[in-house]
Design a protein around this motif. Structure first.
Motif, PDB file in Angstrom:
ATOM      1  N   GLY A 135       8.988 -11.091  -1.861  1.00  0.00           N
ATOM      2  CA  GLY A 135       9.277 -12.516  -2.399  1.00  0.00           C
ATOM      3  C   GLY A 135       8.978 -13.662  -1.073  1.00  0.00           C
ATOM      4  N   GLY A 136       9.283 -14.631  -1.413  1.00  0.00           N
ATOM      5  CA  GLY A 136       8.969 -15.810  -0.238  1.00  0.00           C
ATOM      6  C   GLY A 136       8.945 -17.289  -1.022  1.00  0.00           C
ATOM      7  N   VAL A 137       8.229 -18.084  -0.198  1.00  0.00           N
ATOM      8  CA  VAL A 137       7.925 -19.335  -0.526  1.00  0.00           C
ATOM      9  C   VAL A 137       6.714 -19.573  -1.162  1.00  0.00           C
ATOM     10  N   VAL A 138       6.313 -19.974  -2.523  1.00  0.00           N
ATOM     11  CA  VAL A 138       5.222 -19.974  -2.903  1.00  0.00           C
ATOM     12  C   VAL A 138       5.207 -21.489  -3.618  1.00  0.00           C
ATOM     13  N   GLN A 139       3.944 -22.070  -3.598  1.00  0.00           N
ATOM     14  CA  GLN A 139       3.855 -23.369  -4.166  1.00  0.00           C
ATOM     15  C   GLN A 139       3.439 -23.198  -5.685  1.00  0.00           C
ATOM     16  N   PRO A 140       4.062 -24.323  -6.414  1.00  0.00           N
ATOM     17  CA  PRO A 140       3.848 -24.065  -8.133  1.00  0.00           C
ATOM     18  C   PRO A 140       2.325 -24.054  -8.226  1.00  0.00           C
ATOM     19  N   GLY A 141       1.875 -23.078  -9.226  1.00  0.00           N
ATOM     20  CA  GLY A 141       0.850 -23.074  -9.637  1.00  0.00           C
ATOM     21  C   GLY A 141       0.129 -21.979  -8.793  1.00  0.00           C
ATOM     22  N   ARG A 142       0.509 -21.360  -7.639  1.00  0.00           N
ATOM     23  CA  ARG A 142      -0.147 -20.319  -6.681  1.00  0.00           C
ATOM     24  C   ARG A 142       0.607 -18.945  -6.995  1.00  0.00           C
ATOM     25  N   SER A 143      -0.250 -17.699  -6.991  1.00  0.00           N
ATOM     26  CA  SER A 143       0.246 -16.735  -7.515  1.00  0.00           C
ATOM     27  C   SER A 143       1.090 -15.935  -6.383  1.00  0.00           C
ATOM     28  N   LEU A 144       1.778 -14.782  -7.052  1.00  0.00           N
ATOM     29  CA  LEU A 144       2.592 -14.109  -6.215  1.00  0.00           C
ATOM     30  C   LEU A 144       2.829 -12.754  -6.845  1.00  0.00           C
ATOM     31  N   ARG A 145       2.804 -11.704  -6.110  1.00  0.00           N
ATOM     32  CA  ARG A 145       3.020 -10.386  -6.522  1.00  0.00           C
ATOM     33  C   ARG A 145       4.232  -9.736  -5.944  1.00  0.00           C
ATOM     34  N   LEU A 146       5.073  -9.277  -6.638  1.00  0.00           N
ATOM     35  CA  LEU A 146       6.468  -8.523  -6.163  1.00  0.00           C
ATOM     36  C   LEU A 146       6.130  -7.045  -6.538  1.00  0.00           C
ATOM     37  N   SER A 147       6.755  -6.344  -5.642  1.00  0.00           N
ATOM     38  CA  SER A 147       6.794  -4.859  -5.680  1.00  0.00           C
ATOM     39  C   SER A 147       7.952  -4.320  -5.656  1.00  0.00           C
ATOM     40  N   CYS A 148       8.152  -3.053  -6.278  1.00  0.00           N
ATOM     41  CA  CYS A 148       9.444  -2.315  -6.431  1.00  0.00           C
ATOM     42  C   CYS A 148       9.009  -0.881  -6.026  1.00  0.00           C
ATOM     43  N   ALA A 149       9.425  -0.511  -4.864  1.00  0.00           N
ATOM     44  CA  ALA A 149       9.286   1.004  -4.584  1.00  0.00           C
ATOM     45  C   ALA A 149      10.545   1.808  -4.948  1.00  0.00           C
ATOM     46  N   ALA A 150      10.383   2.847  -5.490  1.00  0.00           N
ATOM     47  CA  ALA A 150      11.125   3.842  -6.249  1.00  0.00           C
ATOM     48  C   ALA A 150      11.136   4.980  -5.494  1.00  0.00           C
ATOM     49  N   SER A 151      12.282   5.557  -5.251  1.00  0.00           N
ATOM     50  CA  SER A 151      12.521   7.152  -4.642  1.00  0.00           C
ATOM     51  C   SER A 151      13.642   7.587  -5.210  1.00  0.00           C
ATOM     52  N   GLY A 152      13.607   8.829  -4.825  1.00  0.00           N
ATOM     53  CA  GLY A 152      15.072   9.538  -5.355  1.00  0.00           C
ATOM     54  C   GLY A 152      14.841  10.129  -6.764  1.00  0.00           C
ATOM     55  N   LYS A 211       1.851   5.752  -6.847  1.00  0.00           N
ATOM     56  CA  LYS A 211       2.672   5.255  -5.601  1.00  0.00           C
ATOM     57  C   LYS A 211       4.001   5.143  -5.839  1.00  0.00           C
ATOM     58  N   ASN A 212       4.651   5.390  -6.955  1.00  0.00           N
ATOM     59  CA  ASN A 212       6.146   5.293  -7.337  1.00  0.00           C
ATOM     60  C   ASN A 212       6.598   3.727  -7.120  1.00  0.00           C
ATOM     61  N   THR A 213       5.682   2.975  -7.719  1.00  0.00           N
ATOM     62  CA  THR A 213       5.886   1.281  -7.430  1.00  0.00           C
ATOM     63  C   THR A 213       5.705   0.730  -8.878  1.00  0.00           C
ATOM     64  N   LEU A 214       6.592  -0.212  -8.861  1.00  0.00           N
ATOM     65  CA  LEU A 214       6.441  -1.133  -9.923  1.00  0.00           C
ATOM     66  C   LEU A 214       6.207  -2.824  -9.430  1.00  0.00           C
ATOM     67  N   TYR A 215       5.450  -3.249 -10.359  1.00  0.00           N
ATOM     68  CA  TYR A 215       5.013  -4.640  -9.933  1.00  0.00           C
ATOM     69  C   TYR A 215       5.396  -5.701 -10.885  1.00  0.00           C
ATOM     70  N   LEU A 216       5.352  -7.046 -10.375  1.00  0.00           N
ATOM     71  CA  LEU A 216       5.543  -8.280 -11.267  1.00  0.00           C
ATOM     72  C   LEU A 216       4.366  -9.386 -10.672  1.00  0.00           C
ATOM     73  N   GLN A 217       3.477  -9.429 -11.332  1.00  0.00           N
ATOM     74  CA  GLN A 217       2.471 -10.348 -10.923  1.00  0.00           C
ATOM     75  C   GLN A 217       3.051 -11.774 -11.415  1.00  0.00           C
ATOM     76  N   MET A 218       3.222 -12.734 -10.722  1.00  0.00           N
ATOM     77  CA  MET A 218       3.749 -14.082 -11.069  1.00  0.00           C
ATOM     78  C   MET A 218       2.487 -15.176 -11.030  1.00  0.00           C
ATOM     79  N   ASN A 219       1.996 -15.530 -12.142  1.00  0.00           N
ATOM     80  CA  ASN A 219       1.015 -16.317 -12.281  1.00  0.00           C
ATOM     81  C   ASN A 219       1.455 -17.687 -12.884  1.00  0.00           C
ATOM     82  N   ILE A 220       0.986 -18.832 -12.301  1.00  0.00           N
ATOM     83  CA  ILE A 220       1.123 -20.240 -12.561  1.00  0.00           C
ATOM     84  C   ILE A 220       2.944 -20.384 -12.477  1.00  0.00           C
ATOM     85  N   PRO A 221       3.582 -20.027 -11.523  1.00  0.00           N
ATOM     86  CA  PRO A 221       4.923 -20.071 -11.215  1.00  0.00           C
ATOM     87  C   PRO A 221       5.338 -21.661 -11.173  1.00  0.00           C
TER      88      PRO A 221
END
Lengths: 107, 123
Positions: free
Chosen positions: B9-26, B76-86
């Motif tokens: 997460g973080g600050v992103v400009q409108p229209g710029r892409s961002l990818r979120l990750s979720c690392a799972a364990s256990g 990699k035990n990881t989930l992603y969310l690619q956020m395009n055109i936010p």
């Protein structure tokens, strides 16, 4: 399916009973969960299948109802129970839908 | 113990892409369907997307369909969310959550949830 919770805010004294309501716009059978969320924290599962307590949830929390009308009851409010509570239906998906929340505050 | 940890997460400009990750364990990540849920500041919970255990089945909320993409890397035990055109309406804390169902996407409750990652869309 639209989930509607009432009241929006419930003011309760510690030790008292709290009753929260959740209504579905159409039947969700018993496919309903309740979550608790404290400020700055993630939601935590309390109840699933309308009335089954999740692992580690105290017995003072109970759920009831089926179809379109559901209730979450906290029998004797403890200080750690003041939070926002959400209901969620998982009968008709997608989408999975949540109520708007009920805030339980100290009276 | 079962744990989900979001990042990206973080600050992103409108229209710029961002990818979120979720690392799972256990737990055996590759056996469970996984969700993204978001919460705008001071607002309630909104389901965003779900993916089946192997990534073959995906569903999206209408509000993000065609713009966001959910994916997973079971190695990699990881989930992603690619956020395009936010847009500014996508500003929220994004949570990943495990579905109670193993394998396929079916109706179920979410448990547990990660601690969330804040995405702010702003110019």
């Amino acid at each position: 399916i639209v989930m509607t919770q009432s009241p929006a805010t419930l003011s309760v004294s510690p030790g008292e009973r709290a009753t929260l309501s959740c209504r579905a716009s159409q039947s969700v059978r018993s496919n309903l969960a309740w979550y608790q969320q404290k400020p700055g924290q993630a939601p935590r599962l309390l109840i699933y299948d309308a009335s089954t307590r999740a692992t580690g949830i105290p017995a003072r929390f109970s759920g009831s109802g089926s179809g379109t009308e559901f209730t979450l009851t906290i029998s004797s409010l403890q200080s750690e129970d003041f939070a926002v509570y959400y209901c969620q239906q998982y009968n008709n998906w997608p989408p999975w839908t949540f109520g708007q929340g009920t805030r339980v505050e100290i009276k | 113990q079962v744990q989900l940890v979001e990042s990206g997460g973080g600050v992103v400009q409108p229209g710029r892409s961002l990818r979120l990750s979720c690392a799972a364990s256990g737990f055996t990540f590759s056996s469970y369907a996984m969700h993204w849920v978001r919460q705008a500041p001071g607002k309630g919970l909104e389901w965003v997307a779900v993916i089946s255990y192997d990534g073959s089945d995906k569903y999206y909320a209408d509000s993000v369909k065609g713009r966001f993409a959910i994916s997973r890397d079971n190695s990699k035990n990881t989930l992603y969310l690619q956020m395009n055109i936010p847009t500014t309406k996508d500003t929220a804390v994004y949570y990943c959550a495990r579905d109670m169902n193993q394998w396929l996407v079916r109706g179920g409750w979410f448990d547990p949830w990660g601690q969330g990652t804040l995405v702010t869309v702003s110019s």
